[in-house]
Design an enzyme around this catalytic site. Structure first.
Site, PDB file in Angstrom:
ATOM      1  N   ASN A  47       7.190 -16.792 -22.781  1.00 56.57           N
ATOM      2  CA  ASN A  47       8.082 -15.863 -23.503  1.00 56.57           C
ATOM      3  C   ASN A  47       9.490 -16.418 -23.623  1.00 56.57           C
ATOM      4  OD1 ASN A  47       8.522 -15.447 -20.732  1.00 56.57           O
ATOM      5  ND2 ASN A  47       9.162 -13.320 -21.030  1.00 56.57           N
ATOM      6  N   LYS A 105      -1.345 -15.774 -22.966  1.00 55.20           N
ATOM      7  CA  LYS A 105      -0.672 -14.593 -22.418  1.00 55.20           C
ATOM      8  C   LYS A 105      -0.550 -13.504 -23.478  1.00 55.20           C
ATOM      9  CE  LYS A 105       1.698 -12.026 -19.592  1.00 55.20           C
ATOM     10  NZ  LYS A 105       2.910 -12.227 -18.834  1.00 55.20           N
ATOM     11  N   LEU A 225       9.948  -5.537 -14.774  1.00 57.09           N
ATOM     12  CA  LEU A 225       8.843  -4.858 -15.448  1.00 57.09           C
ATOM     13  C   LEU A 225       7.529  -5.533 -15.102  1.00 57.09           C
ATOM     14  CD1 LEU A 225      10.523  -4.190 -18.904  1.00 57.09           C
ATOM     15  CD2 LEU A 225       9.730  -2.465 -17.276  1.00 57.09           C
ATOM     16  N   ASP A 253       6.050 -14.010 -10.561  1.00 50.16           N
ATOM     17  CA  ASP A 253       6.809 -13.432 -11.676  1.00 50.16           C
ATOM     18  C   ASP A 253       8.307 -13.636 -11.456  1.00 50.16           C
ATOM     19  OD1 ASP A 253       7.190 -12.337 -14.139  1.00 50.16           O
ATOM     20  OD2 ASP A 253       7.065 -10.259 -13.479  1.00 50.16           O
ATOM     21  N   HIS A 257      17.524 -14.094 -14.591  1.00 50.89           N
ATOM     22  CA  HIS A 257      18.509 -13.663 -15.596  1.00 50.89           C
ATOM     23  C   HIS A 257      19.855 -13.837 -14.924  1.00 50.89           C
ATOM     24  CE1 HIS A 257      15.679 -11.854 -18.452  1.00 50.89           C
ATOM     25  NE2 HIS A 257      15.017 -11.425 -17.405  1.00 50.89           N
ATOM     26  N   ALA A 269      15.356  -7.116 -17.452  1.00 45.76           N
ATOM     27  CA  ALA A 269      14.319  -6.922 -16.428  1.00 45.76           C
ATOM     28  C   ALA A 269      13.927  -8.270 -15.853  1.00 45.76           C
ATOM     29  CB  ALA A 269      13.098  -6.267 -17.058  1.00 45.76           C
TER      30      ALA A 269
HETATM   31  O1  DOR Z   1      10.648  -8.238 -15.121  1.00 43.44           O
HETATM   32  C1  DOR Z   1      10.148  -8.993 -15.937  1.00 43.44           C
HETATM   33  N1  DOR Z   1      10.809 -10.064 -16.407  1.00 43.44           N
HETATM   34  N2  DOR Z   1       8.934  -8.713 -16.393  1.00 43.44           N
HETATM   35  C2  DOR Z   1       8.379  -9.398 -17.400  1.00 43.44           C
HETATM   36  O2  DOR Z   1       7.287  -9.091 -17.780  1.00 43.44           O
HETATM   37  C3  DOR Z   1       9.132 -10.479 -18.087  1.00 43.44           C
HETATM   38  C4  DOR Z   1      10.145 -11.038 -17.195  1.00 43.44           C
HETATM   39  C5  DOR Z   1      11.147 -11.919 -17.911  1.00 43.44           C
HETATM   40  O3  DOR Z   1      10.746 -12.743 -18.745  1.00 43.44           O
HETATM   41  O4  DOR Z   1      12.329 -11.807 -17.618  1.00 43.44           O
HETATM   42 ZN    ZN Z   2       6.329 -12.407 -15.997  1.00 50.31          ZN
END
Ligand code: DOR
Ligand code: ZN
Length: 355
Positions: A47, A105, A225, A253, A257, A269
């Site tokens: 992503n 994904k 998330l 995960d 950020h 998130a």
């Molecule tokens: O908390 C999250 N951050 N959940 C996700 O599914 C994506 C991820 C992100 O790419 O920052």
């Molecule tokens: Zn993720």
């Protein structure tokens, strides 16, 4: 696995991270160093902006990752393709047969960070899923509905009922990983469908419940998330992770950020847990009296599900005071910072350097 008694030292087969966000550009190198210090391989999330939707894009991202590794680091990024409406099954087949894609994904559109190009209608990508089922390529799912009318704490459970159960019935041969599960409903569903279905569990969902986001004020560092749920769900996840069952394995995960992005009016998130990920899991397994099952969760169940060989090396964890720094410096020219999970806390386990 070697464990002396009382456990002061734990030697396990080298683990892998079956779900990580390494990002790109000026933060890639620092973020990658936190993952590659301990994990042998990692499933790298696609992503990015724009997302990885072609074989060429995945190859060049893999090159950027490999060239960002510090010298001597022995780490294999396992690439994924981002499923979007209208993606050709030929892309999936080509990337799989060339050994570029390890998995695909599925993000429901707008369900999380950088997922606006995700899938808007699961039925519409049925031919893609059929292709994957035929070539035996794993499907990785962000399991939340994107329906704003569904309460955010119910979105995983609703996704399982509305979408995942029917999808598994339509594609009984498809290998599926329900990523970063957060509810007891997900635990039960995965157990009931184990074999073709497995789940990753993050360190943060084992440590925190939803109160963490509101402790004395709004705490963006604990916002991710799917969001952390009630305490009973956390306890169900701890039981699942430490059960030794083959259908549960490690996926951090870790989702960095920058401080500024987390603190903005619409904070992002994601929890950056890579710097102490294995230590954080070890703490949970220790508290649950299950240190002897850490290796299965961290180093065996994942590769077994993916059909990949187990790592040959070992890593050593020492029972030792481990104070987690308040910030993780990215050392880029923008001088950006991340706040790591457990910032300022003291963990009881530490990875022995020069493993
Ligand atoms: O908390 C999250 N951050 N959940 C996700 O599914 C994506 C991820 C992100 O790419 O920052
Ligand atoms: Zn993720």
């Amino acid at each position: 696995m070697a464990l002396n008694s009382p456990a002061q030292k734990l030697i396990i087969r080298q683990p892998d991270d079956w779900h990580v966000h390494l990002r790109d550009g000026s933060i890639l190198e620092a973020v990658l160093s936190a993952t590659s210090r301990v994990f042998g391989r990692a499933i790298v999330m696609p992503n990015l902006q724009p997302p990885i939707t072609s074989v060429e894009a995945a190859k060049s991202y893999r090159e950027r990752i490999l060239s960002s590794l510090s010298s001597g680091a022995d780490f294999t990024p396992l690439m994924t393709v981002f499923l979007k409406d209208g993606l050709s099954p030929d892309v999936i087949k080509q990337g799989w047969h060339e050994g570029v894609f390890t998995a695909a994904k599925l993000y429901p559109a707008h369900s999380t960070t950088n997922s606006s190009d995700g899938v808007s209608d699961l039925i519409a990508i049925d031919s893609l899923l059929e292709t994957m089922e035929n070539i035996d390529m794993p499907l990785l799912i962000h399991g939340e509905v994107n329906d704003p009318h569904v309460d955010i704490f119910d979105r995983e459970e609703v996704f399982i009922e509305r979408h995942l159960a029917p999808l598994l019935s339509r594609h009984p041969g498809l290998r599926v990983v329900l990523e970063h599960i957060t509810t007891e409903q997900a635990v039960q569903f995965v157990e009931a469908n184990a074999g073709k279905l497995a789940a990753t569990i993050t360190p943060h969902h084992l440590h925190i419940n939803r109160n963490a986001m509101f402790l004395g004020g709004i705490r963006s560092d604990f916002y991710c998330l799917p969001v952390a749920k009630r305490e009973r769900h956390r306890l169900a996840l701890r039981k699942a992770a430490t059960s030794g069952k083959k259908c549960f394995f490690l996926g951090t995960d870790s989702a960095p950020h920058t401080r500024a992005a987390k603190e903005s009016a619409c904070g992002c998130a994601g929890i950056f847990n890579a710097p102490n990920a294995l230590e954080s899991y070890a703490e949970v397994f220790d508290e649950e009296g299950a240190l002897d099952r850490l290796e299965a969760f961290a180093s065996v169940n994942g590769p077994s599900f993916y059909g990949l060989p187990l790592n040959k090396k070992t890593v050593t964890l020492i029972r030792q005071t481990n104070i987690v720094p308040l910030v993780f410096e990215l050392l880029n020219k923008e001088n950006e910072k991340l706040v790591p999970f457990h910032a300022g806390e003291t963990l009881q386990w530490k990875l022995e350097e020069n493993n």
